[in-house]
Design an enzyme around this catalytic site. Structure first.
Site, PDB file in Angstrom:
ATOM      1  CG  HIS A   9      55.763  45.158  44.222  1.00 43.51           C
ATOM      2  ND1 HIS A   9      56.698  45.871  43.547  1.00 43.51           N
ATOM      3  CD2 HIS A   9      55.527  45.721  45.283  1.00 43.51           C
ATOM      4  CE1 HIS A   9      56.996  47.003  43.978  1.00 43.51           C
ATOM      5  NE2 HIS A   9      56.353  47.059  45.331  1.00 43.51           N
ATOM      6  CB  CYS A  47      56.579  58.601  56.001  1.00 40.88           C
ATOM      7  SG  CYS A  47      55.617  57.451  54.930  1.00 40.88           S
ATOM      8  CB  CYS A  52      59.401  56.486  53.636  1.00 44.56           C
ATOM      9  SG  CYS A  52      58.567  57.377  52.583  1.00 44.56           S
ATOM     10  CB  CYS A 110      54.640  60.889  53.309  1.00 42.67           C
ATOM     11  SG  CYS A 110      55.848  60.090  52.258  1.00 42.67           S
ATOM     12  CG  HIS A 162      54.144  56.023  51.098  1.00 41.85           C
ATOM     13  ND1 HIS A 162      55.237  56.365  51.472  1.00 41.85           N
ATOM     14  CD2 HIS A 162      54.051  54.692  50.444  1.00 41.85           C
ATOM     15  CE1 HIS A 162      56.185  55.389  50.967  1.00 41.85           C
ATOM     16  NE2 HIS A 162      55.392  54.260  50.282  1.00 41.85           N
ATOM     17  CE  LYS A 186      57.447  53.374  44.048  1.00 36.67           C
ATOM     18  NZ  LYS A 186      57.842  53.761  45.748  1.00 36.67           N
ATOM     19  CE  LYS A 231      56.257  46.405  50.936  1.00 40.15           C
ATOM     20  NZ  LYS A 231      57.351  45.969  50.251  1.00 40.15           N
TER      21      LYS A 231
HETATM   22  N1  MSP Z   1      64.237  48.510  52.629  1.00 43.27           N
HETATM   23  C1  MSP Z   1      64.316  49.496  51.859  1.00 43.27           C
HETATM   24  C2  MSP Z   1      65.814  49.494  51.132  1.00 43.27           C
HETATM   25  C3  MSP Z   1      66.930  49.228  52.035  1.00 43.27           C
HETATM   26  S1  MSP Z   1      68.265  49.241  51.147  1.00 43.27           S
HETATM   27  C4  MSP Z   1      69.796  49.386  52.403  1.00 43.27           C
HETATM   28  C5  MSP Z   1      63.166  49.784  50.749  1.00 43.27           C
HETATM   29  N2  MSP Z   1      62.682  48.577  50.629  1.00 43.27           N
HETATM   30  S2  MSP Z   1      61.306  48.619  49.515  1.00 43.27           S
HETATM   31  O1  MSP Z   1      60.657  47.195  49.620  1.00 43.27           O
HETATM   32  O2  MSP Z   1      60.509  49.611  49.892  1.00 43.27           O
HETATM   33  O3  MSP Z   1      62.068  48.755  48.140  1.00 43.27           O
HETATM   34  C6  MSP Z   1      63.100  47.829  47.612  1.00 43.27           C
HETATM   35  C7  MSP Z   1      63.439  48.148  46.276  1.00 43.27           C
HETATM   36  O4  MSP Z   1      62.480  47.934  45.395  1.00 43.27           O
HETATM   37  C8  MSP Z   1      63.926  49.535  46.315  1.00 43.27           C
HETATM   38  O5  MSP Z   1      65.209  49.954  45.650  1.00 43.27           O
HETATM   39  C9  MSP Z   1      62.912  50.350  45.539  1.00 43.27           C
HETATM   40  O6  MSP Z   1      63.007  51.400  44.660  1.00 43.27           O
HETATM   41  C10 MSP Z   1      62.532  49.172  44.604  1.00 43.27           C
HETATM   42  N3  MSP Z   1      61.145  49.351  43.995  1.00 43.27           N
HETATM   43  C11 MSP Z   1      60.147  49.278  44.570  1.00 43.27           C
HETATM   44  N4  MSP Z   1      59.076  49.675  43.717  1.00 43.27           N
HETATM   45  C12 MSP Z   1      59.483  50.158  42.499  1.00 43.27           C
HETATM   46  C13 MSP Z   1      59.027  50.000  41.272  1.00 43.27           C
HETATM   47  N5  MSP Z   1      57.710  50.120  41.000  1.00 43.27           N
HETATM   48  N6  MSP Z   1      59.892  49.929  40.071  1.00 43.27           N
HETATM   49  C14 MSP Z   1      61.230  49.659  40.548  1.00 43.27           C
HETATM   50  N7  MSP Z   1      61.594  49.476  41.665  1.00 43.27           N
HETATM   51  C15 MSP Z   1      60.900  49.825  42.818  1.00 43.27           C
HETATM   52  O7  MSP Z   1      63.224  50.724  50.343  1.00 43.27           O
END
Ligand code: MSP
Length: 670
Positions: A21, A129, A132, A146, A149, A300, A303
């Site tokens: 996304h 959670c 997370c 959480c 979430h 925010k 997904k």
């Molecule tokens: N899998 C873990 C990260 C492991 S790193 C060793 C994870 N995955 S995630 O898919 O949930 O998120 C991946 C990255 O996308 C994270 O850095 C998270 O902060 C970022 N973002 C997810 N949603 C976001 C926004 N809406 N805006 C900016 N970044 C965000 O966490």
């Protein structure tokens, strides 16, 4: 020659239980802008991104889709990689936590921490959670949920597993953070983390005994358990650096210069990760930067909460560069920023179409008109307006560079725009049309040369942000090579490249969007998608695989064609070629005319790919062509060869075959 300083930059690796996304895209674009800048500034940069696949969520999602977990991960990881390719993310490795070298690295790091006495067996009970993938302490629950979430019940977990003695690292961590002010950035994040560490660190469980999807714990400890997903995921940064298990060879790229991650996962990166490295006797990274969030209508992007904007839809409507530009503009350094379709369309029209596009267009049109398209040589007729423009160029090159070094692309971008604005003003103030009318040729020549110089410098500085368009402007100006070939170390010197180059003129660089009638600017059609996503929340098939996404259709349901001999195959002369120019064939929806460079010759081919690629996206790509195909005329346009592309059965999805590392033009594909 001195060896180049290395720069190792990483992003978070994304969970593959849903599609990429806009939040994920923002992070990858931000890191890409920094990586490209560092290369431009003369560093030997290595950029790592990838996917995090051993999560419980992923295993459950795969089951809901009726696929094996590995199969599901292969498809979903491919979607992330495809999205980053479409956004022109210049990663050097796309790592997957299911990669074999990563599995070996994880086991080795656990082994090292165990040998130093930081892993022990214990019993865990508490809330978990799944969104997370973290244990939540009772005091952190809000109304039993959480804090990140709220729509999902945390699960109660009780099991005997292995713990990591995090509590032993409280003092060493605080000391390291204090002695290295750039370890956690921005400062606000550092303060949050320090305050939390001071509240005390608890040991954390780093294995799961009830799961099978994950990296097995090392055999000599207990391979009936799997490594906790976060412990596994963080270690990807070492795998990506080229760590050799069983040695102290941490890899060419280690330590990382920058972990560029979202603010929600600073705890894992600023506390668990450095403590793990300390426990394993591995040097710590230089900087962890916790960026802010892209919000959509103030919420925010997430997904699990059903608030998603699909970056690929935006790319399909407008191209990658406008999205890259807009996100870097609206989400400021370390803070949150709100995305809207209207805002994107406005920035596109005002900044890209008007300021930048018109500047290039007007300048090239004048050079065509007054100097037959050839950029004139310096004449020595200078005045205060020229001095003013030069001063802006110098200060922008200096200050934008400093801002990029401070990891602040948003401020750097607005600095660069100061130059674009100054160049537009320079046209108005110098009034070249008056100079032409009055026959002041020498002064007119100076003005044209200065304009080309300002545009070329702006283009170099913009290349990390809008790489396709920068290359296009570079080509339009008639400059050789790529804007990234120039070194930007605070100074930017290109004047010797300009006299005598021949500009070309094509259609508008960024055709204006009609705010009233364009589907895109109505934007709300994306909201309908959003509502759909929301409905699907928590239900099987969230990733859309069971609904047979066009991306995946055709998989396994078609038999391959009849066998051919190697001699038959050898009749094909497949070659790598670089796309030099690309434009739509007038009067057709599907056709693009490409000028390609085969090393020994340039030629023209026509391809039916206009619905899938904007012409400017194609320029610079290293494609594979059938070079010995009989020439044909397609809609009256001659085509000497054919490019290779893959597509789904119904041709609703198509991707061009490119080479994944540089090869000389004309290289044979066999
Ligand atoms: N899998 C873990 C990260 C492991 S790193 C060793 C994870 N995955 S995630 O898919 O949930 O998120 C991946 C990255 O996308 C994270 O850095 C998270 O902060 C970022 N973002 C997810 N949603 C976001 C926004 N809406 N805006 C900016 N970044 C965000 O966490």
């Amino acid at each position: 020659m001195f060896p180049l300083a290395k720069y190792y930059i990483t992003t978070a690796i994304d969970y593959v239980n849903g599609n990429p996304h806009l939040g994920h895209a923002y992070e990858k674009i931000g890191a890409d802008v920094i990586a490209r800048f560092k290369r431009l500034a003369g560093y030997d940069a290595f950029f790592l991104t990838g996917t995090d696949e051993h999560s419980l969520n992923v295993a459950r999602q795969a089951e809901a889709e009726g696929l094996s977990t590995q199969e599901f991960c292969d498809i979903m990881s491919g979607r992330f990689r495809n999205a980053w390719d479409k956004l022109n993310i210049s990663y050097d490795r796309f790592i997957r936590t299911t990669d074999q070298d990563h599995v070996a690295t994880v086991q080795d790091i656990v082994r090292r921490a165990n040998e130093r006495g930081y892993i022990y067996r214990g019993t865990y009970s508490g809330y978990y959670c799944v969104s997370c993938e973290r244990f939540i302490e009772k005091g952190d629950l809000i109304d039993g949920k959480c804090p990140f979430h709220p729509s999902r019940e945390p699960e109660w977990v009780e099991e005997t597993n292995y713990f990591f003695a995090l509590s032993e690292f409280q003092e060493p961590l605080l000391r390291h953070i204090q002695e290295h002010p750039d370890f956690i950035l921005p400062a606000a994040r550092r303060n949050e983390v320090v305050n939390r560490i001071k509240e005390g660190l608890q040991d954390v469980s780093v294995s799961r005994s009830t799961l099978t999807w994950g990296v097995p714990f090392p055999e000599e400890i207990d391979d009936s358990q799997v490594v906790y997903v976060w412990f596994d995921a963080l270690i990807n940064y070492l795998t990506g650096a080229g760590y050799t298990p069983g040695t102290d060879e941490f890899g060419k790229w280690w330590p990382a210069d920058l972990h560029y991650i979202g603010k929600d996962i600073t705890w894992f990166h600023c506390v668990i990760w450095p403590a793990t490295l300390m426990a394993a006797g591995v040097p710590l990274p230089e900087t962890i930067f916790g960026h802010g969030f892209v919000t959509f209508k103030g919420a925010k992007m997430s997904k699990s909460e059903g608030i998603v904007v699909d970056p690929l839809k935006v790319v399909d409507s407008l191209g990658a560069d406008p999205l890259r530009y807009y996100l870097m503009k609206v989400v400021p350094h370390g803070q949150d920023g709100d995305f809207s379709f209207e805002g994107l369309a406005e920035a596109y029209n005002a900044d890209l179409a008007n300021d930048l596009g018109n500047l290039v267009n007007r300048t090239t049109a004048m050079i065509k008109k007054y100097f037959k398209g050839q950029v004139p040589s310096p004449t020595g007729v200078y005045g205060p307006l020229d001095e003013e423009l030069k001063a802006v160029e110098e200060s922008v090159a200096q200050r934008a560079h400093e801002m990029m070094e401070e990891l602040d692309p948003t401020s750097a971008l607005s600095e660069i725009w100061r130059l674009i604005t100054a160049a537009n003003k320079y046209i108005e103030d110098s009034a070249p049309w008056v100079l032409a009318r009055e026959g002041k040729r020498e002064r007119l020549a100076t003005v044209m040369l200065n304009l080309v110089e300002a545009i070329a410098k702006g283009t170099i500085m913009l290349s990390p942000f809008i790489p396709y368009s920068s290359q296009r402007i570079w080509d339009i100006l008639g400059l050789q090579g790529k804007p990234e070939d120039i070194r930007w170390d605070g100074n930017l010197e290109i004047s010797s490249l300009l006299p005598g180059i021949c500009v070309t003129q094509t259609g508008p660089l960024f055709p204006r969007l009609d705010m009233e009638s364009s589907d895109f600017t109505k934007g709300e059609f994306h909201l309908a998608e959003l509502a759909k996503e929301k409905k699907k929340e928590g239900k099987p098939g969230q990733a859309g695989l069971s609904a047979k996404s066009p991306q995946d259709s055709g998989k396994g349901d078609k038999k391959v064609a009849d066998l051919i001999s190697i001699d038959d195959f050898a009749k094909l002369d497949l070659r790598v070629a670089e796309v030099i120019t690309a434009e739509r064939v007038e009067g057709t929806d599907k056709l693009v005319r490409l000028e390609i460079d085969l090393g020994c010759e340039k030629r023209q081919i026509v391809a039916g790919i206009a619905q899938f690629y904007k012409p400017e996206e194609l320029v610079g790509k290293h494609i594979v062509v059938v070079a010995n195909l009989e020439p044909a005329r397609i809609r009256g346009v001659e085509s000497k060869g054919m490019l290779l592309a893959g597509s789904t059965e119904d041709r609703s999805e198509l991707a061009i075959i490119t080479v994944d590392r540089p090869l000389p033009k004309g290289a044979k594909v066999r």
